[in-house]
Design a protein around this motif. Sequence first.
Motif, PDB file in Angstrom:
ATOM      1  N   VAL A   1       0.961  -1.266   0.706  1.00  0.00           N
ATOM      2  CA  VAL A   1       0.285   0.291  -0.200  1.00  0.00           C
ATOM      3  C   VAL A   1       0.226   1.276  -0.103  1.00  0.00           C
ATOM      4  O   VAL A   1       1.677   1.313   1.121  1.00  0.00           O
ATOM      5  N   ILE A   2       0.655   1.935  -1.183  1.00  0.00           N
ATOM      6  CA  ILE A   2       1.868   3.311  -0.751  1.00  0.00           C
ATOM      7  C   ILE A   2       0.859   4.312  -0.730  1.00  0.00           C
ATOM      8  O   ILE A   2      -0.781   4.447  -1.771  1.00  0.00           O
ATOM      9  N   LEU A   3       1.344   5.583  -1.253  1.00  0.00           N
ATOM     10  CA  LEU A   3       0.376   6.606  -0.975  1.00  0.00           C
ATOM     11  C   LEU A   3       0.751   7.370  -2.628  1.00  0.00           C
ATOM     12  O   LEU A   3       2.322   8.017  -2.952  1.00  0.00           O
ATOM     13  N   GLY A   4      -0.047   7.241  -3.949  1.00  0.00           N
ATOM     14  CA  GLY A   4       0.056   8.388  -4.307  1.00  0.00           C
ATOM     15  C   GLY A   4       0.430  10.033  -4.781  1.00  0.00           C
ATOM     16  O   GLY A   4       0.192  10.653  -3.461  1.00  0.00           O
ATOM     17  N   GLU A   5       0.345  10.445  -6.086  1.00  0.00           N
ATOM     18  CA  GLU A   5       1.181  11.806  -5.963  1.00  0.00           C
ATOM     19  C   GLU A   5       0.067  12.325  -5.869  1.00  0.00           C
ATOM     20  O   GLU A   5      -0.360  14.072  -4.864  1.00  0.00           O
ATOM     21  N   ASP A   6      -1.181  11.831  -5.862  1.00  0.00           N
ATOM     22  CA  ASP A   6      -3.134  12.974  -5.486  1.00  0.00           C
ATOM     23  C   ASP A   6      -3.557  12.176  -3.846  1.00  0.00           C
ATOM     24  O   ASP A   6      -4.300  12.587  -3.798  1.00  0.00           O
ATOM     25  N   HIS A   7      -1.950  11.903  -3.048  1.00  0.00           N
ATOM     26  CA  HIS A   7      -2.258  11.746  -2.237  1.00  0.00           C
ATOM     27  C   HIS A   7      -3.437  10.668  -0.928  1.00  0.00           C
ATOM     28  O   HIS A   7      -3.998  10.151  -0.466  1.00  0.00           O
ATOM     29  N   LYS A   8      -4.127   9.646  -2.199  1.00  0.00           N
ATOM     30  CA  LYS A   8      -5.052   8.404  -2.374  1.00  0.00           C
ATOM     31  C   LYS A   8      -3.998   7.502  -2.616  1.00  0.00           C
ATOM     32  O   LYS A   8      -2.997   7.398  -2.694  1.00  0.00           O
ATOM     33  N   ARG A   9      -4.533   5.935  -1.747  1.00  0.00           N
ATOM     34  CA  ARG A   9      -4.025   4.746  -1.584  1.00  0.00           C
ATOM     35  C   ARG A   9      -3.628   4.418  -2.770  1.00  0.00           C
ATOM     36  O   ARG A   9      -5.001   4.354  -3.046  1.00  0.00           O
ATOM     37  N   GLN A  10      -2.594   3.392  -2.750  1.00  0.00           N
ATOM     38  CA  GLN A  10      -2.483   2.710  -4.270  1.00  0.00           C
ATOM     39  C   GLN A  10      -2.436   1.493  -4.277  1.00  0.00           C
ATOM     40  O   GLN A  10      -1.824   0.714  -2.637  1.00  0.00           O
ATOM     41  N   PHE A  11      -3.354   0.878  -4.515  1.00  0.00           N
ATOM     42  CA  PHE A  11      -3.205  -0.711  -4.638  1.00  0.00           C
ATOM     43  C   PHE A  11      -2.846  -1.752  -4.660  1.00  0.00           C
ATOM     44  O   PHE A  11      -2.776  -1.747  -6.048  1.00  0.00           O
ATOM     45  N   ASP A  12      -2.362  -3.093  -4.562  1.00  0.00           N
ATOM     46  CA  ASP A  12      -1.483  -4.088  -5.630  1.00  0.00           C
ATOM     47  C   ASP A  12      -3.001  -5.017  -5.842  1.00  0.00           C
ATOM     48  O   ASP A  12      -3.750  -5.186  -5.213  1.00  0.00           O
ATOM     49  N   GLU A  13      -3.279  -4.517  -7.733  1.00  0.00           N
ATOM     50  CA  GLU A  13      -4.299  -4.765  -7.716  1.00  0.00           C
ATOM     51  C   GLU A  13      -4.338  -6.430  -7.845  1.00  0.00           C
ATOM     52  O   GLU A  13      -5.598  -6.753  -7.570  1.00  0.00           O
ATOM     53  N   LYS A  14      -3.833  -6.863  -7.756  1.00  0.00           N
ATOM     54  CA  LYS A  14      -4.106  -8.760  -7.730  1.00  0.00           C
ATOM     55  C   LYS A  14      -4.188  -8.487  -6.925  1.00  0.00           C
ATOM     56  O   LYS A  14      -5.525  -9.956  -6.544  1.00  0.00           O
ATOM     57  N   GLN A  15      -3.502  -7.941  -5.887  1.00  0.00           N
ATOM     58  CA  GLN A  15      -4.245  -8.881  -4.529  1.00  0.00           C
ATOM     59  C   GLN A  15      -5.544  -8.334  -3.976  1.00  0.00           C
ATOM     60  O   GLN A  15      -6.673  -8.342  -3.284  1.00  0.00           O
ATOM     61  N   GLU A  16      -5.751  -7.156  -4.579  1.00  0.00           N
ATOM     62  CA  GLU A  16      -7.144  -6.491  -4.717  1.00  0.00           C
ATOM     63  C   GLU A  16      -8.454  -7.317  -4.544  1.00  0.00           C
ATOM     64  O   GLU A  16      -9.625  -8.191  -4.430  1.00  0.00           O
ATOM     65  N   LYS A  17      -8.521  -7.959  -6.320  1.00  0.00           N
ATOM     66  CA  LYS A  17      -9.186  -8.961  -6.998  1.00  0.00           C
ATOM     67  C   LYS A  17      -9.322  -9.833  -6.200  1.00  0.00           C
ATOM     68  O   LYS A  17     -10.502 -10.531  -5.644  1.00  0.00           O
ATOM     69  N   GLU A  18      -7.884 -11.032  -5.574  1.00  0.00           N
ATOM     70  CA  GLU A  18      -8.064 -11.850  -4.761  1.00  0.00           C
ATOM     71  C   GLU A  18      -8.770 -11.529  -3.461  1.00  0.00           C
ATOM     72  O   GLU A  18      -9.755 -12.464  -2.883  1.00  0.00           O
ATOM     73  N   ALA A  19      -9.253 -10.370  -2.634  1.00  0.00           N
ATOM     74  CA  ALA A  19      -9.655 -10.085  -1.716  1.00  0.00           C
ATOM     75  C   ALA A  19     -10.752 -10.403  -2.133  1.00  0.00           C
ATOM     76  O   ALA A  19     -11.735 -10.772  -0.614  1.00  0.00           O
ATOM     77  N   THR A  20     -11.107  -9.567  -3.298  1.00  0.00           N
ATOM     78  CA  THR A  20     -12.378  -9.324  -3.446  1.00  0.00           C
ATOM     79  C   THR A  20     -13.111 -10.722  -3.684  1.00  0.00           C
ATOM     80  O   THR A  20     -14.649 -11.173  -3.219  1.00  0.00           O
ATOM     81  N   PHE A  21     -12.670 -11.474  -4.623  1.00  0.00           N
ATOM     82  CA  PHE A  21     -12.872 -13.227  -4.605  1.00  0.00           C
ATOM     83  C   PHE A  21     -13.374 -13.293  -3.248  1.00  0.00           C
ATOM     84  O   PHE A  21     -13.838 -14.423  -3.698  1.00  0.00           O
ATOM     85  N   MET A  22     -12.381 -13.251  -2.153  1.00  0.00           N
ATOM     86  CA  MET A  22     -12.795 -14.292  -1.002  1.00  0.00           C
ATOM     87  C   MET A  22     -13.813 -14.061  -0.582  1.00  0.00           C
ATOM     88  O   MET A  22     -14.442 -14.648   0.566  1.00  0.00           O
ATOM     89  N   ALA A  23     -13.505 -11.947  -0.657  1.00  0.00           N
ATOM     90  CA  ALA A  23     -15.183 -11.743   0.067  1.00  0.00           C
ATOM     91  C   ALA A  23     -16.601 -12.074  -0.654  1.00  0.00           C
ATOM     92  O   ALA A  23     -17.760 -13.263  -0.314  1.00  0.00           O
ATOM     93  N   GLY A  24     -17.013 -12.646  -2.157  1.00  0.00           N
ATOM     94  CA  GLY A  24     -17.424 -13.008  -2.471  1.00  0.00           C
ATOM     95  C   GLY A  24     -18.382 -14.084  -2.081  1.00  0.00           C
ATOM     96  O   GLY A  24     -18.854 -14.947  -1.936  1.00  0.00           O
ATOM     97  N   GLU A  25     -16.536 -15.668  -2.161  1.00  0.00           N
ATOM     98  CA  GLU A  25     -16.812 -16.550  -1.508  1.00  0.00           C
ATOM     99  C   GLU A  25     -17.496 -16.733  -0.491  1.00  0.00           C
ATOM    100  O   GLU A  25     -18.019 -17.924   0.687  1.00  0.00           O
ATOM    101  N   LEU A  26     -16.591 -16.263   0.796  1.00  0.00           N
ATOM    102  CA  LEU A  26     -17.204 -16.264   2.378  1.00  0.00           C
ATOM    103  C   LEU A  26     -18.850 -15.754   2.229  1.00  0.00           C
ATOM    104  O   LEU A  26     -19.049 -16.457   3.202  1.00  0.00           O
ATOM    105  N   LEU A  27     -19.212 -14.218   1.160  1.00  0.00           N
ATOM    106  CA  LEU A  27     -21.301 -14.245   1.315  1.00  0.00           C
ATOM    107  C   LEU A  27     -21.919 -14.687   1.154  1.00  0.00           C
ATOM    108  O   LEU A  27     -22.541 -15.226   1.203  1.00  0.00           O
ATOM    109  N   ILE A  28     -21.453 -14.729   0.156  1.00  0.00           N
ATOM    110  CA  ILE A  28     -22.078 -16.323  -1.001  1.00  0.00           C
ATOM    111  C   ILE A  28     -21.156 -17.198  -1.472  1.00  0.00           C
ATOM    112  O   ILE A  28     -20.923 -17.242  -2.754  1.00  0.00           O
TER     113      ILE A  28
END
Length: 194
Positions: free
Chosen positions: A104-131
């Motif tokens: 997790v890093i801070l970009g020039e616009d002071h917004k957090r920038q994330f590892d896209e692959k890890q975010e997709k994996e966490a989103t997949f896990m959330a979907g499988e946990l909930l439904i």
Amino acid sequence: MREVVIEEREALGLGPTDPFDPYALADTHGIPVYGLGDLLAHGVSPEAFGHFTMGDTAAWSAALLPLGTARVIVENESHSRARRRSNIAHELGHLLLEHPFDNVILGEDHKRQFDEKQEKEATFMAGELLIPLTAAERMAFDGWDNARVAAAYGVSTQFAQMQMKGQRLRAERAARKYGFGKASFGKSATGSPN
């Protein structure tokens, strides 16, 4: 990833179609969940609290934070209960997949920038946990609409759509190929798939 989800759900005593409580899983892993308001007494400024809970509420949802070797989750309590449940499940996805905290890093616009692959994996896990896939398959073949899925699983209709889309396509193809169930697609009702 699905195997991890199955293990975690089974550890909570849940079957493949049972509704899931992300707060219970956090508790099982010894991870306290705090609202941003809980942190006002610990240095979060009223301005920051107001910004995220009344101003730009979409700017921040939740975070899994390291505290030494421990982990905590902080959530934006201004979000709907359904959104908060998916936020917590997403953060638990990062935990269960043992994602490191160094991406997790801070970009020039002071917004957090994330590892896209890890975010997709966490989103997949959330979907499988909930439904989970098994539940989505059954509901798709039984013709559940998004509102019914959302009500049964405590998620938003958008989240339900995300989890059901692929399974609905499979169910519709099967209905066309084998000539069954087509009339039931999209009907609204309540209850859980058993």
